[in-house]
Scaffold this active site. Structure first.
Site, short mmCIF file in Angstrom:
data_model
loop_
_atom_site.label_atom_id
_atom_site.label_comp_id
_atom_site.label_asym_id
_atom_site.label_seq_id
_atom_site.Cartn_x
_atom_site.Cartn_y
_atom_site.Cartn_z
N LYS A 182 3.72 -0.32 -0.82
CA LYS A 182 4.22 -0.84 -2.10
C LYS A 182 3.38 -2.09 -2.42
CE LYS A 182 6.52 -3.47 -4.17
NZ LYS A 182 5.90 -4.38 -5.18
N GLU A 257 4.30 -11.96 7.43
CA GLU A 257 3.24 -12.94 7.23
C GLU A 257 3.57 -13.68 5.94
OE1 GLU A 257 -0.46 -10.86 7.59
OE2 GLU A 257 -0.12 -10.54 9.72
N CYS A 291 -3.29 -17.89 1.52
CA CYS A 291 -2.18 -18.31 2.38
C CYS A 291 -2.60 -19.39 3.37
CB CYS A 291 -1.59 -17.12 3.11
SG CYS A 291 -2.80 -16.19 4.05
N GLU A 389 4.69 -25.04 -1.01
CA GLU A 389 3.48 -24.26 -1.24
C GLU A 389 3.24 -24.11 -2.75
OE1 GLU A 389 3.44 -19.98 -0.47
OE2 GLU A 389 1.52 -20.20 0.56
P1 NAD Z 1 6.14 -12.27 -3.07
O1 NAD Z 1 6.99 -12.58 -1.90
O2 NAD Z 1 6.62 -12.65 -4.41
O3 NAD Z 1 5.84 -10.71 -3.16
C1 NAD Z 1 5.19 -10.01 -2.10
C2 NAD Z 1 5.55 -8.55 -2.17
O4 NAD Z 1 6.94 -8.41 -1.91
C3 NAD Z 1 5.31 -7.90 -3.54
O5 NAD Z 1 4.82 -6.60 -3.35
C4 NAD Z 1 6.71 -7.88 -4.14
O6 NAD Z 1 6.89 -6.85 -5.09
C5 NAD Z 1 7.55 -7.61 -2.90
N1 NAD Z 1 8.96 -8.01 -3.01
C6 NAD Z 1 9.49 -9.02 -3.74
N2 NAD Z 1 10.83 -9.04 -3.57
C7 NAD Z 1 11.15 -8.05 -2.72
C8 NAD Z 1 12.37 -7.57 -2.17
N3 NAD Z 1 13.54 -8.13 -2.46
N4 NAD Z 1 12.34 -6.51 -1.32
C9 NAD Z 1 11.16 -5.94 -1.02
N5 NAD Z 1 9.97 -6.33 -1.52
C10 NAD Z 1 9.96 -7.39 -2.35
O7 NAD Z 1 4.74 -12.93 -2.76
P2 NAD Z 1 3.47 -13.00 -3.71
O8 NAD Z 1 3.75 -14.02 -4.75
O9 NAD Z 1 3.08 -11.63 -4.11
O10 NAD Z 1 2.35 -13.52 -2.71
C11 NAD Z 1 2.06 -14.86 -2.49
C12 NAD Z 1 2.71 -15.31 -1.19
O11 NAD Z 1 2.21 -14.53 -0.11
C13 NAD Z 1 2.37 -16.74 -0.85
O12 NAD Z 1 3.51 -17.37 -0.36
C14 NAD Z 1 1.33 -16.60 0.25
O13 NAD Z 1 1.21 -17.70 1.11
C15 NAD Z 1 1.82 -15.38 0.95
N6 NAD Z 1 0.76 -14.76 1.73
C16 NAD Z 1 0.82 -14.86 3.08
C17 NAD Z 1 -0.21 -14.32 3.85
C18 NAD Z 1 -0.16 -14.40 5.35
O14 NAD Z 1 -0.94 -13.71 5.98
N7 NAD Z 1 0.69 -15.20 5.94
C19 NAD Z 1 -1.26 -13.67 3.23
C20 NAD Z 1 -1.28 -13.59 1.84
C21 NAD Z 1 -0.25 -14.14 1.10
#
Ligand code: NAD
Length: 540
Positions: A182, A257, A291, A389
């Protein structure tokens, strides 16, 4: 519209059981061009019914398809073919990724190579994989029987989306799992390349499934699905908390992550020119939507003023512009919602600290999600911009006087993803790194990865570590098989009352001497049973 969008079909669909399909209810959502915020393509919006279909296809491929039981070498050949296919579409991928996410084209160009390497790395790993075997001489041999865990639910974010997807797809597929991916709703374009890549590489039907859609609908249904064995999630810490709770009723394995607020600690004895280049790259590359960004720079007092001045001067020269321009160093932030969030932190920062560079929309870029490279100095550790963040091209710089103070500042946030230490004192480099609460530390460097090492954060930055064999462990069950070779101490329950009688089973005339029922392990003859029983009784 652009050359990049010509590379897509007229709208983006799901891919379920080897078929490109729309949502069961026909619903779609608009995908936005971050340079104009105009919708440029529609995408199927998945719900529970689409997730059900994708999980059913993945389950069928897991239970009855060849993938989970293929020899590691055979699976590795397919993974190598995937890597080759990824590299063949590198130009198309770079164009799509840059257009869809606003990433500068020169930074998007490396993404195919990184994604391909993930597949080659895990292909090599499964061929070289050894599992443990333990011998208890004369008594038992014990070994680990590694098995793919089942149907993997993979949920990914919008920053460098294709590469993030490959980081999960490669170990999941290498381990023999089947998957439902997804992708993030802001950036579904590049994921639409996967079905063709997997088909051309020979991945069997149903092994890879893709459902687009929102987190609250498609993502939520995947997390709660009883036939999904594990969730690998990358995204915000707040989302991670919701998913953590939603995995509990079906007891899924989870890898998380999450976000970061990583410190770069620069001591006065460091090579400051290198630290400057590295920390500028660490926070302003990938639009600051990274990230592991070094978004808090802690600088030892004797070099603080000079560092702030030099840093701000360089930041002012960073070229913000259209992602497709090869000279652009910061492109457009991914989406207006995210842009508004980043801009709101800039307003907060102006109240909390000293703005020394950026902080505004660049002149001449009147529409789209553009922001100058932004630097705040003298940021107090209690400031929100220090603690939260921001995930954009915004950095905080804070002075420190002692190693202890630097450590307290470095560790004084909820997150613990990465840290960067700059010093020429080798002892300090080790000891300081050990004391930092971060899953990964780089000394005198920015984030350059060795795929064999653990990847992941501590505290609010994540749960579990992937990377190298840890990824294969996450996507596998490790069953312990214990085989008896000799006598095993078995308290003879129920025989205490009549110590001199032989075993009723051994005395049965139709038994073959020394054997138990068909298929069971060899048993000692009756006389031995008697002696052993006697000995045990004496011990008890
Ligand atoms: P997000 O948490 O908003 O969304 C991530 C994914 O989760 C998307 O596909 C979204 O549709 C899905 N999602 C959202 N709500 C959900 C739910 N209730 N149930 C299941 N899936 C759900 O994050 P984002 O804004 O897309 O990404 C940015 C974030 O990701 C930042 O905080 C960044 O630091 C983090 N990130 C972490 C790493 C790492 O390796 N630690 C790498 C890349 C990004």
């Amino acid at each position: 519209m652009s050359e990049a969008t010509d590379l897509l079909s007229d709208h983006i669909q799901h891919y379920i059981g080897a078929h490109h399909v729309d949502s069961a209810d026909g619903d779609t959502f608009d995908v936005i061009d971050p340079t104009t915020n105009a919708a440029y393509i529609s995408c199927a919006s998945g719900k529970a019914a689409d997730i059900d279909a994708a999980v059913a296809a993945a389950r069928e491929a897991f239970d009855h398809g060849p993938w989970p039981t293929m020899q590691p070498r055979e699976r590795a050949r397919v993974l190598y073919a995937i890597a080759d296919e990824v590299e063949k579409v590198h130009a198309k991928l770079a164009a799509l990724e840059s257009f869809d996410s606003g990433l500068p084209i020169r930074q998007a160009k490396g993404q195919a190579n990184r994604a391909a390497e993930n597949f080659r790395f895990f292909a090599d790993l499964i061929v070289a994989q050894r599992d443990e075997t333990y011998k208890m001489p004369g008594r038992q041999i014990n070994y680990v029987n590694r098995k793919p865990k089942g149907v993997a639910g993979l949920i990914t974010p919008w920053n460098t989306p294709f590469m993030q997807e490959s980081w999960k797809l490669a170990p999941a597929l290498a381990s023999g799992c089947t998957v439902v991916l997804k992708p993030a709703e802001f950036t579904p374009a590049s994921a639409s390349l996967w079905p063709g890549i997997f088909e051309r590489a020979g991945v069997p039907e149903g092994v890879f499934n893709l459902v687009n859609g929102f987190g609250e609908t498609a993502g939520d249904a995947l997390v709660k699905h009883p036939d999904v064995n594990l969730i690998s999630f990358t995204g915000e810490a707040a989302t991670g908390r919701v998913i953590f709770a939603n995995c509990a009723p079906t007891m899924k394995a989870m890898s998380m992550e999450l976000g970061g607020k990583s410190p770069a600690v620069i001591f006065a004895d460091a090579d400051v020119d290198q630290a400057l280049d590295s920390t500028l790259f660490g926070v302003f590359s990938l639009n600051g939507e990274r990230c592991t960004a070094s978004s808090r720079i802690l600088v030892e007092r004797p070099i603080y003023d000079r560092f702030v001045e030099a840093y701000a001067e360089r930041a002012r020269k960073i070229k913000v512009g259209p992602p497709s321009d090869p000279d652009t160093e910061i492109g457009a932030l991914v989406h207006p919602e995210h842009y508004d969030k980043v801009m709101s932190y800039i307003e907060i920062g102006k109240e909390e600290a000293r703005l020394v560079a950026g902080g505004s929309r660049p002149a001449g870029l009147e529409e789209g999600n553009y922001l100058e490279a932004t630097v705040f100095a003298d940021v107090a550790p209690t400031a929100r911009i220090f603690q939260e963040e921001i995930f954009g091209p915004v950095v905080c710089i804070t002075p420190f006087d002692t190693d202890e103070e630097a450590l307290a500042l470095a560790n004084g946030v909820d997150y613990g993803l990465a840290a960067y230490v700059w010093t020429s004192d080798v002892t300090r480099a080790h000891l300081f790194s050990h004391a930092i609460e971060a899953g990964m530390v780089w000394v005198n460097s920015h984030n350059v990865r060795d795929l064999r090492t653990p990847f992941g954060g501590v505290k609010a930055s994540g749960l579990g570590h992937e990377g190298g064999y840890r990824s294969l462990d996450f996507y596998s069950d490790q069953q312990a098989v214990h085989i008896r070779l000799g006598d095993v101490h078995t308290p003879a329950l129920g025989r205490r009352a009549t110590p001199t009688t032989t075993s009723a089973w051994a005395a049965r005339p139709h038994d073959h001497p020394g054997r138990g029922p068909a298929g069971s392990a060899p048993r000692p003859q009756a006389a031995h049973v008697h002696i052993h029983s006697q000995r045990r009784l004496n011990h008890e």
